[in-house]
Design an enzyme around this catalytic site. Sequence first.
Site, PDB file in Angstrom:
ATOM      1  N   ALA A  36       0.876  -1.116   0.050  1.00 48.75           N
ATOM      2  CA  ALA A  36      -0.046   0.051   0.032  1.00 48.75           C
ATOM      3  C   ALA A  36       0.864   1.255  -0.125  1.00 48.75           C
ATOM      4  O   ALA A  36       0.776   2.214   0.809  1.00 48.75           O
ATOM      5  CB  ALA A  36      -0.896  -0.274   1.053  1.00 48.75           C
ATOM      6  N   LEU A  37       1.784   1.323  -0.991  1.00 49.01           N
ATOM      7  CA  LEU A  37       2.989   2.184  -0.881  1.00 49.01           C
ATOM      8  C   LEU A  37       2.328   3.622  -1.324  1.00 49.01           C
ATOM      9  O   LEU A  37       1.494   3.972  -2.231  1.00 49.01           O
ATOM     10  CB  LEU A  37       3.794   1.929  -1.937  1.00 49.01           C
ATOM     11  N   ASP A  39       3.870   8.034  -0.814  1.00 48.22           N
ATOM     12  CA  ASP A  39       4.976   8.887  -1.323  1.00 48.22           C
ATOM     13  C   ASP A  39       6.066   8.710  -0.071  1.00 48.22           C
ATOM     14  O   ASP A  39       7.261   8.871  -0.185  1.00 48.22           O
ATOM     15  CB  ASP A  39       4.556  10.369  -1.421  1.00 48.22           C
ATOM     16  N   GLY A  40       5.505   8.424   1.161  1.00 45.59           N
ATOM     17  CA  GLY A  40       6.376   8.214   2.322  1.00 45.59           C
ATOM     18  C   GLY A  40       7.297   6.962   1.975  1.00 45.59           C
ATOM     19  O   GLY A  40       8.508   7.069   2.266  1.00 45.59           O
ATOM     20  N   HIS A  41       6.810   5.953   1.564  1.00 42.29           N
ATOM     21  CA  HIS A  41       7.526   4.893   1.353  1.00 42.29           C
ATOM     22  C   HIS A  41       8.673   5.011   0.033  1.00 42.29           C
ATOM     23  O   HIS A  41       9.742   4.583   0.078  1.00 42.29           O
ATOM     24  CB  HIS A  41       6.589   3.768   0.495  1.00 42.29           C
ATOM     25  N   GLN A  65       1.774  -9.143  13.505  1.00 41.93           N
ATOM     26  CA  GLN A  65       1.887  -7.860  14.173  1.00 41.93           C
ATOM     27  C   GLN A  65       0.113  -7.180  14.339  1.00 41.93           C
ATOM     28  O   GLN A  65       0.337  -6.143  15.022  1.00 41.93           O
ATOM     29  CB  GLN A  65       2.903  -7.018  13.558  1.00 41.93           C
ATOM     30  N   SER A 191      -0.373   4.217   5.313  1.00 46.29           N
ATOM     31  CA  SER A 191      -1.447   3.373   4.321  1.00 46.29           C
ATOM     32  C   SER A 191      -2.763   3.332   4.881  1.00 46.29           C
ATOM     33  O   SER A 191      -3.634   3.186   4.306  1.00 46.29           O
ATOM     34  CB  SER A 191      -0.754   2.155   4.365  1.00 46.29           C
ATOM     35  N   ARG A 192      -2.779   3.710   6.318  1.00 49.79           N
ATOM     36  CA  ARG A 192      -4.162   3.572   6.853  1.00 49.79           C
ATOM     37  C   ARG A 192      -4.910   4.855   6.629  1.00 49.79           C
ATOM     38  O   ARG A 192      -6.176   5.055   7.041  1.00 49.79           O
ATOM     39  CB  ARG A 192      -4.256   3.207   8.386  1.00 49.79           C
TER      40      ARG A 192
HETATM   41  O1  PAF Z   1       6.307  -0.392   9.246  1.00 53.38           O
HETATM   42  C1  PAF Z   1       5.970  -1.258   8.847  1.00 53.38           C
HETATM   43  O2  PAF Z   1       5.099  -1.292   7.448  1.00 53.38           O
HETATM   44  C2  PAF Z   1       5.940  -2.795   9.419  1.00 53.38           C
HETATM   45  O3  PAF Z   1       5.741  -2.648  10.765  1.00 53.38           O
HETATM   46  C3  PAF Z   1       7.153  -3.619   8.882  1.00 53.38           C
HETATM   47  C4  PAF Z   1       8.405  -2.986   9.792  1.00 53.38           C
HETATM   48  C5  PAF Z   1       7.383  -3.553   7.354  1.00 53.38           C
HETATM   49  C6  PAF Z   1       7.228  -4.874   9.587  1.00 53.38           C
HETATM   50  O4  PAF Z   1       6.201  -5.726   9.321  1.00 53.38           O
END
Ligand code: PAF
Length: 283
Positions: A36-37, A39-41, A65, A191-192
């Site tokens: 869910a990329l 601009d931050g990514h 997680q 992404s959220r």
């Molecule tokens: O920050 C995230 O997107 C996640 O917590 C990570 C570091 C990819 C681990 O699943």
Amino acid sequence: MSRSPMIVRTVPALRRAVEDLRARKATIALVPTMGALHDGHVSLVRLAKRRAKRVIVSIFVNPTQFAPSEDFSSYPRTWKADVARLAAENVDAIWNPDVKIMYPDGFATRIVPEGPAIAGLEDRFRPHFFGGVATVVGKLFTQVRPDFAIFGEKDFQQLRVVTRMAGDLDLGVKVIGSRTVRERDGLAMSSRNVYLLPEERRAAPVLYRAMKESAKRLRAGDGFEAAMTGGAELITNAGFALDYFEARHAETLAPISSLKDGPVRILVAAKLGKTRLIDNIGV
Ligand code: PAF
């Protein structure tokens, strides 16, 4: 000109890809993501490219997680758009394992981080979170064996947890934090954010405004209590249910009560409707 990244889905294929990318001792930077990329990514990828010759991005929505009540199944998945973005950035490879590859039947080993992972911030509200993050990031580091790994400062406690883990376990990777990228109105990219309803999206930048306001008051010499309470009130008055709004030591995340105990970081987590947002700034 953009070029399609190699897409890798098994550990043996990843090992071969890493071996090829390492030709002539090229350095490798890993950017771990859940897809869910935005601009931050992209800014993480660009920092990775400045640090290393080769860049691998992992896309894996890590089930461990998420608590059962959280959004694992509905977490945004935008594979095609993600690949196009990474191709445009000339990423070398995408590591995209299936859940069964990361957690095969009988999987029974977890990393249990302490220190910054039990600072009483995110861990208070998401007790499962850092165990899941540390375990998956530990696996990503041993699978890819990168020289550098880039994490966003937006998840500040996570950045501290993985930095500590990489050092404590001698994983041989330098963890680098990358500045938070914000929308024009100050909302941290996440992404959220797609979950926010239009009126919630309009209210959301108050988190950043409140942190800036408290930081300004702290720098001006106001009392800690008054400066932090003022920021917290701005947020609750905008309709958020506040989990925490705290000033902590930027390295250890220990509670502090004076700028002299710094460097200081203000961290916030709050829920607006069904969406939980986190953010932080340095003072
Ligand atoms: O920050 C995230 O997107 C996640 O917590 C990570 C570091 C990819 C681990 O699943």
